[in-house]
Scaffold this motif. Structure first.
Motif, PDB file in Angstrom:
ATOM      1  N   CYS A  39     -58.593  51.031  48.849  1.00 46.90           N
ATOM      2  CA  CYS A  39     -58.235  52.288  49.515  1.00 46.90           C
ATOM      3  C   CYS A  39     -56.974  52.091  50.360  1.00 46.90           C
ATOM      4  O   CYS A  39     -56.955  51.284  51.288  1.00 46.90           O
ATOM      5  CB  CYS A  39     -59.385  52.772  50.384  1.00 46.90           C
ATOM      6  N   VAL A  40     -55.944  52.863  50.036  1.00 40.71           N
ATOM      7  CA  VAL A  40     -54.694  52.784  50.799  1.00 40.71           C
ATOM      8  C   VAL A  40     -54.667  53.788  51.948  1.00 40.71           C
ATOM      9  O   VAL A  40     -53.738  53.782  52.753  1.00 40.71           O
ATOM     10  CB  VAL A  40     -53.470  53.011  49.881  1.00 40.71           C
ATOM     11  N   ASP A  41     -55.700  54.652  52.019  1.00 41.52           N
ATOM     12  CA  ASP A  41     -55.763  55.668  53.068  1.00 41.52           C
ATOM     13  C   ASP A  41     -56.484  55.192  54.315  1.00 41.52           C
ATOM     14  O   ASP A  41     -56.606  55.936  55.284  1.00 41.52           O
ATOM     15  CB  ASP A  41     -56.445  56.932  52.539  1.00 41.52           C
ATOM     16  N   GLY A  42     -57.017  53.980  54.291  1.00 43.11           N
ATOM     17  CA  GLY A  42     -57.672  53.439  55.475  1.00 43.11           C
ATOM     18  C   GLY A  42     -59.132  53.822  55.630  1.00 43.11           C
ATOM     19  O   GLY A  42     -59.693  53.674  56.707  1.00 43.11           O
ATOM     20  N   HIS A  43     -59.785  54.300  54.567  1.00 36.19           N
ATOM     21  CA  HIS A  43     -61.196  54.674  54.650  1.00 36.19           C
ATOM     22  C   HIS A  43     -62.126  53.467  54.680  1.00 36.19           C
ATOM     23  O   HIS A  43     -63.258  53.564  55.109  1.00 36.19           O
ATOM     24  CB  HIS A  43     -61.596  55.556  53.455  1.00 36.19           C
TER      25      HIS A  43
ATOM     26  N   ARG B 201     -63.625  57.085  43.400  1.00 36.84           N
ATOM     27  CA  ARG B 201     -64.262  56.184  42.450  1.00 36.84           C
ATOM     28  C   ARG B 201     -63.511  56.260  41.134  1.00 36.84           C
ATOM     29  O   ARG B 201     -62.973  57.301  40.781  1.00 36.84           O
ATOM     30  CB  ARG B 201     -65.727  56.552  42.210  1.00 36.84           C
ATOM     31  N   ALA B 202     -63.494  55.163  40.380  1.00 34.52           N
ATOM     32  CA  ALA B 202     -62.845  55.121  39.075  1.00 34.52           C
ATOM     33  C   ALA B 202     -63.835  54.584  38.053  1.00 34.52           C
ATOM     34  O   ALA B 202     -64.546  53.604  38.306  1.00 34.52           O
ATOM     35  CB  ALA B 202     -61.608  54.234  39.123  1.00 34.52           C
ATOM     36  N   CYS B 203     -63.901  55.233  36.886  1.00 32.61           N
ATOM     37  CA  CYS B 203     -64.777  54.805  35.801  1.00 32.61           C
ATOM     38  C   CYS B 203     -64.268  53.473  35.270  1.00 32.61           C
ATOM     39  O   CYS B 203     -63.080  53.320  34.989  1.00 32.61           O
ATOM     40  CB  CYS B 203     -64.794  55.861  34.694  1.00 32.61           C
ATOM     41  N   THR B 204     -65.184  52.514  35.098  1.00 34.08           N
ATOM     42  CA  THR B 204     -64.777  51.213  34.579  1.00 34.08           C
ATOM     43  C   THR B 204     -64.558  51.259  33.071  1.00 34.08           C
ATOM     44  O   THR B 204     -63.920  50.368  32.521  1.00 34.08           O
ATOM     45  CB  THR B 204     -65.818  50.136  34.913  1.00 34.08           C
TER      46      THR B 204
END
Length: 67
Positions: free
Chosen positions: A22-26, A33-36
């Motif tokens: 996460c580049v937004d700092g969460h 989420r990304a499907c594998t």
């Protein structure tokens, strides 16, 4: 990266999803989420609702019985 199984529209089935960095700092609370399997991205949105306010006054019935 955390794993979670979700339904993927592109794969048309349940697939493992993982949280990309996460580049937004969460941090661990990142909603992305990304499907594998295919790489499709989803956003997990949560909603918070306030509890309904209960009326503290007693309602007076306006119903009258016929004599």
């Amino acid at each position: 990266m955390s794993d979670r199984e979700l339904y993927c529209d592109t794969c048309e089935g349940v697939q493992p999803f993982e949280a990309p960095p996460c580049v937004d700092g969460h941090g661990v609370d990142c909603p992305e989420r990304a499907c594998t399997g295919c790489g499709a991205a989803v956003l997990i949105a949560t909603f918070t609702f306030r509890a309904p306010r209960l009326d503290s006054r007693r309602r007076v019935s306006t119903y009258r019985r016929a004599a």
